[in-house]
Design a protein around this motif. Structure first.
Motif, PDB file in Angstrom:
ATOM      1  N   SER A  87      -5.916   1.829  -3.959  1.00 55.42           N
ATOM      2  CA  SER A  87      -6.899   0.824  -4.362  1.00 55.42           C
ATOM      3  C   SER A  87      -7.335   1.102  -5.796  1.00 55.42           C
ATOM      4  CB  SER A  87      -8.111   0.877  -3.432  1.00 55.42           C
ATOM      5  OG  SER A  87      -8.820   2.086  -3.639  1.00 55.42           O
ATOM      6  N   LEU A  88      -7.903   0.070  -6.415  1.00 52.89           N
ATOM      7  CA  LEU A  88      -8.407   0.256  -7.774  1.00 52.89           C
ATOM      8  C   LEU A  88      -9.512   1.315  -7.791  1.00 52.89           C
ATOM      9  CD1 LEU A  88      -8.352  -0.594 -10.727  1.00 52.89           C
ATOM     10  CD2 LEU A  88      -9.881  -2.499 -10.168  1.00 52.89           C
ATOM     11  N   ALA A  89     -10.319   1.347  -6.724  1.00 51.55           N
ATOM     12  CA  ALA A  89     -11.390   2.351  -6.647  1.00 51.55           C
ATOM     13  C   ALA A  89     -10.816   3.762  -6.619  1.00 51.55           C
ATOM     14  CB  ALA A  89     -12.244   2.107  -5.404  1.00 51.55           C
ATOM     15  N   THR A  90      -9.711   3.943  -5.914  1.00 49.30           N
ATOM     16  CA  THR A  90      -9.058   5.257  -5.877  1.00 49.30           C
ATOM     17  C   THR A  90      -8.547   5.639  -7.251  1.00 49.30           C
ATOM     18  OG1 THR A  90      -8.417   4.947  -3.575  1.00 49.30           O
ATOM     19  CG2 THR A  90      -7.172   6.573  -4.835  1.00 49.30           C
ATOM     20  N   VAL A  91      -7.998   4.650  -7.958  1.00 53.93           N
ATOM     21  CA  VAL A  91      -7.497   4.918  -9.308  1.00 53.93           C
ATOM     22  C   VAL A  91      -8.654   5.357 -10.202  1.00 53.93           C
ATOM     23  CG1 VAL A  91      -6.408   3.890 -11.336  1.00 53.93           C
ATOM     24  CG2 VAL A  91      -5.530   3.360  -9.061  1.00 53.93           C
ATOM     25  N   TYR A  92      -9.781   4.626 -10.126  1.00 55.65           N
ATOM     26  CA  TYR A  92     -10.961   5.008 -10.909  1.00 55.65           C
ATOM     27  C   TYR A  92     -11.402   6.433 -10.579  1.00 55.65           C
ATOM     28  CZ  TYR A  92     -12.296   0.619 -13.213  1.00 55.65           C
ATOM     29  OH  TYR A  92     -12.341  -0.460 -14.024  1.00 55.65           O
ATOM     30  N   ASN A  93     -11.528   6.714  -9.279  1.00 54.52           N
ATOM     31  CA  ASN A  93     -12.000   8.031  -8.861  1.00 54.52           C
ATOM     32  C   ASN A  93     -11.072   9.134  -9.335  1.00 54.52           C
ATOM     33  OD1 ASN A  93     -14.275   7.096  -7.604  1.00 54.52           O
ATOM     34  ND2 ASN A  93     -13.306   6.911  -5.591  1.00 54.52           N
ATOM     35  N   THR A  94      -9.778   8.887  -9.212  1.00 51.87           N
ATOM     36  CA  THR A  94      -8.807   9.910  -9.600  1.00 51.87           C
ATOM     37  C   THR A  94      -8.838  10.138 -11.108  1.00 51.87           C
ATOM     38  OG1 THR A  94      -7.431   9.210  -7.744  1.00 51.87           O
ATOM     39  CG2 THR A  94      -6.387  10.592  -9.404  1.00 51.87           C
TER      40      THR A  94
END
Ligand SMILES: [Zn+2]
Length: 183
Positions: A87-94
């Motif tokens: 997800s885009l949120a996972t990309v941000y978090n990573t």
């Protein structure tokens, strides 16, 4: 009967340009014989991050292609194309975790837009407002004069210059100096 075309097509690695910078952390992709996947794993572990599948997938996209400047949205698009179910949120978090671990450097160019730079050494950038791309300013040609004293108890951590570009229609190029400090 004709023979099947068994001759393997070797991946071409001539896109990798070794760019030696004194304080730039060397990357294994500059020696094509080494394995980039294990290099990404080692890189994560060295930074204190467990090499989860998601981190490995994004680390591969980020670090296997030489120096890059990517936004979260760009990396998300790449992950989709690589069929990584993130997800885009996972990309941000990573990206945030990688930055906090020192694997990436954030480059804020305009408003909320943030690029993540795989070259964590101190250097300066051109930002092209036409196509919203960030590239390194080659060499160390920039000298910043008249820096203020840091407030008491603080020191200047780094000074980062972003030279904003647009098509030459007679308008001047704008220069922005962004400094960040830590105690
Ligand atoms: Zn850069």
């Amino acid at each position: 009967m004709s023979g099947s075309p068994l001759k393997a097509t070797l991946p071409v690695t001539d896109a990798v340009q070794p760019r030696l910078q004194p304080d730039h952390i060397p990357w294994p992709q500059k020696t094509p014989a080494s394995c980039p996947i294990s290099a990404v794993k080692t890189r994560l572990r060295t930074a204190g991050l467990r090499p989860t599948r998601q981190r490995m997938a994004l680390g591969w996209l980020l670090f296997a292609k030489g120096d890059r400047h990517v936004s979260a949205e760009m990396l998300y698009e790449e992950a989709i194309r690589a069929r990584e179910p993130l997800s885009l949120a996972t990309v941000y978090n990573t990206l945030r975790q990688f930055s906090e671990a020192g694997l990436l450097r954030q480059v804020s160019v305009s408003g909320p837009k943030t690029f993540f730079d795989t070259n964590v050494s101190e250097h300066h950038h051109f930002y092209n407002e036409e196509d919203e791309t960030v590239v390194d300013i080659p060499g160390s040609t920039i000298q910043v004069a008249g820096l203020p004293d840091a407030p008491e108890g603080m020191e200047i951590s780094s000074v980062e210059v972003i030279v904003r570009l647009r098509r030459a229609d007679g308008e001047e190029t704008q220069m922005r100096v962004a400094g960040s400090r830590h105690s």
